[in-house]
Scaffold this motif. Structure first.
Motif, PDB file in Angstrom:
ATOM      1  N   ASP A 208      40.847  44.210  33.794  1.00 27.76           N
ATOM      2  CA  ASP A 208      40.449  42.809  33.806  1.00 27.76           C
ATOM      3  C   ASP A 208      40.500  42.309  32.365  1.00 27.76           C
ATOM      4  OD1 ASP A 208      39.379  40.327  34.087  1.00 27.76           O
ATOM      5  OD2 ASP A 208      37.413  40.979  34.824  1.00 27.76           O
ATOM      6  N   ASN A 210      39.701  39.580  31.230  1.00 24.82           N
ATOM      7  CA  ASN A 210      38.587  38.695  30.895  1.00 24.82           C
ATOM      8  C   ASN A 210      37.477  39.433  30.154  1.00 24.82           C
ATOM      9  OD1 ASN A 210      39.374  36.100  31.953  1.00 24.82           O
ATOM     10  ND2 ASN A 210      39.180  36.985  33.993  1.00 24.82           N
ATOM     11  N   ASN A 211      37.624  40.738  29.992  1.00 24.28           N
ATOM     12  CA  ASN A 211      36.691  41.526  29.195  1.00 24.28           C
ATOM     13  C   ASN A 211      36.768  41.066  27.730  1.00 24.28           C
ATOM     14  OD1 ASN A 211      36.255  43.926  27.262  1.00 24.28           O
ATOM     15  ND2 ASN A 211      35.345  44.678  29.158  1.00 24.28           N
ATOM     16  N   SER A 280      48.043  38.089  35.668  1.00 24.69           N
ATOM     17  CA  SER A 280      48.039  39.539  35.474  1.00 24.69           C
ATOM     18  C   SER A 280      47.955  40.214  36.830  1.00 24.69           C
ATOM     19  CB  SER A 280      46.848  39.966  34.601  1.00 24.69           C
ATOM     20  OG  SER A 280      45.634  39.891  35.333  1.00 24.69           O
ATOM     21  N   ARG A 282      45.621  41.898  37.873  1.00 28.05           N
ATOM     22  CA  ARG A 282      44.244  41.756  38.338  1.00 28.05           C
ATOM     23  C   ARG A 282      43.966  40.333  38.818  1.00 28.05           C
ATOM     24  NH1 ARG A 282      39.848  45.194  36.971  1.00 28.05           N
ATOM     25  NH2 ARG A 282      38.054  44.540  38.224  1.00 28.05           N
ATOM     26  N   VAL A 285      43.594  35.167  34.395  1.00 29.21           N
ATOM     27  CA  VAL A 285      42.658  35.448  33.303  1.00 29.21           C
ATOM     28  C   VAL A 285      42.775  34.337  32.268  1.00 29.21           C
ATOM     29  CG1 VAL A 285      42.721  37.938  33.616  1.00 29.21           C
ATOM     30  CG2 VAL A 285      44.358  36.877  32.079  1.00 29.21           C
TER      31      VAL A 285
END
Length: 324
Positions: A208, A210-211, A280, A282, A285
């Motif tokens: 992810d 967005n971490n 992405s 995932r 993002v």
């Protein structure tokens, strides 16, 4: 008369935003978050809900993005003269992404390896140019911004593209469980740092982005790549052209651009969120939102420094200023 009123409104926005450029309004942040949330809802909402008729409003003649491959024959003279050879290019007016396949007639092993090494980067090059296409409605229709802001947009456009390459390379690792075969140092460094962080913190793959820590690594490595290319002389002419005054010319958006959150793009106020929205494995993002304030500020300071260096003695004239 309508055109004149339109220009005056935009210059008023520019003036107000310049007064408060360093302030990040909570209301603005909430508006951006809401806009992105609305976009995600519209895109991923319940498909069983019957669509209601709507007024289509203005219809845009969207360009359909296409790709093509051209062959470039590499000679010893080209490498000896350190000629800059683009691996790919996005042509916004025609909607074409061109990927250059490199070959040579030389028996020189170094030149042959140069061609092979560059051709192996095709996936990253395509992602790089595709990101330019996805953000074209933000980066090409910039005539009404102050010159310095136009320069900032041009510079950040050349930072988000390598950032997208990093995301592509990490997604490749998720697919294959091995690093992308590349000689690009910024990709290798980002892959090492992100993989190390992910393993230490036992993160799930695909990652992810967005971490916060991962977002910071991506921005830093992409910015480092931009600075190294500037030192080689790449992008300087692009940024200078962006800062020069030209005729107002609206860019016709393409089929990859997202128009819903375009109104949240306020670079003259320091709000760059839409430019840093990526796809992405995932899901969607936003690296800008996910990163730390310190990392974002570092990027902006780096871009300002590059623009002032390129503009030279004219840098003081790159802002719209109030006169008495």
């Amino acid at each position: 008369m309508k055109q004149k009123q339109f220009d005056n409104r935009h210059f008023l926005i520019i003036f107000i935003c310049m007064k408060f450029k360093t302030l990040y309004s909570l209301a603005a942040t909430m508006a951006i978050t809401l806009g992105i949330g609305m976009y995600s809802y519209v895109k991923t909402g319940d498909k069983n809900i019957q669509k209601q008729p709507a007024n289509p409003g203005i219809k845009y003649n969207c360009l359909q993005i296409s790709t093509r491959t051209d062959t470039i024959v590499i000679t010893e003279e080209m490498l000896k003269n350190r000629q800059i050879i683009a691996a790919g290019v996005f042509m916004p007016n025609s909607g074409v992404i061109k990927i250059n396949y490199m070959t040579t007639n030389s028996e020189n092993k170094n030149i042959q390896e140069y061609c092979d090494r560059n051709n192996r980067q095709a996936r990253l090059v395509l992602r790089h140019e595709m990101e330019h296409a996805r953000k074209a409605n933000l980066t090409k229709n910039t005539w009404w911004y102050p010159p310095h802001t136009r320069g900032e947009i041009a510079a950040q456009n050349e930072i988000i593209a390598p950032a997208a390459e990093i995301i592509e390379a990490i997604d490749y690792r998720s697919e294959t469980n091995r690093a992308y075969p590349t000689n690009r140092s910024f990709i290798r460094r980002a892959d090492m740092l992100i993989t190390q962080y992910a393993n230490q913190n036992k993160l799930d793959w695909p990652l992810d982005f967005n971490n916060r820590e991962i977002a910071n690594i991506i921005i830093q490595c992409a910015t480092d790549r931009f600075v190294s290319e500037i030192k080689r002389g790449v992008y300087k002419a692009t940024i200078m052209r962006a800062m020069q005054f030209g005729r107002p010319q609206a860019y016709v958006t393409n089929n990859l651009c997202t128009t819903l959150i375009q109104t949240a793009f306020l670079p003259q106020c320091g709000i760059w969120t839409p430019m840093w929205n990526f796809e992405s494995r995932r899901g969607q993002v936003n690296i800008w939102q996910a990163s730390s304030y310190a990392q974002r500020k570092k990027l902006i300071n780096t871009v300002d420094s590059v623009i002032n260096e390129i503009a030279g003695k004219n840098s003081l004239f790159m802002y719209y200023t109030k006169t008495r």
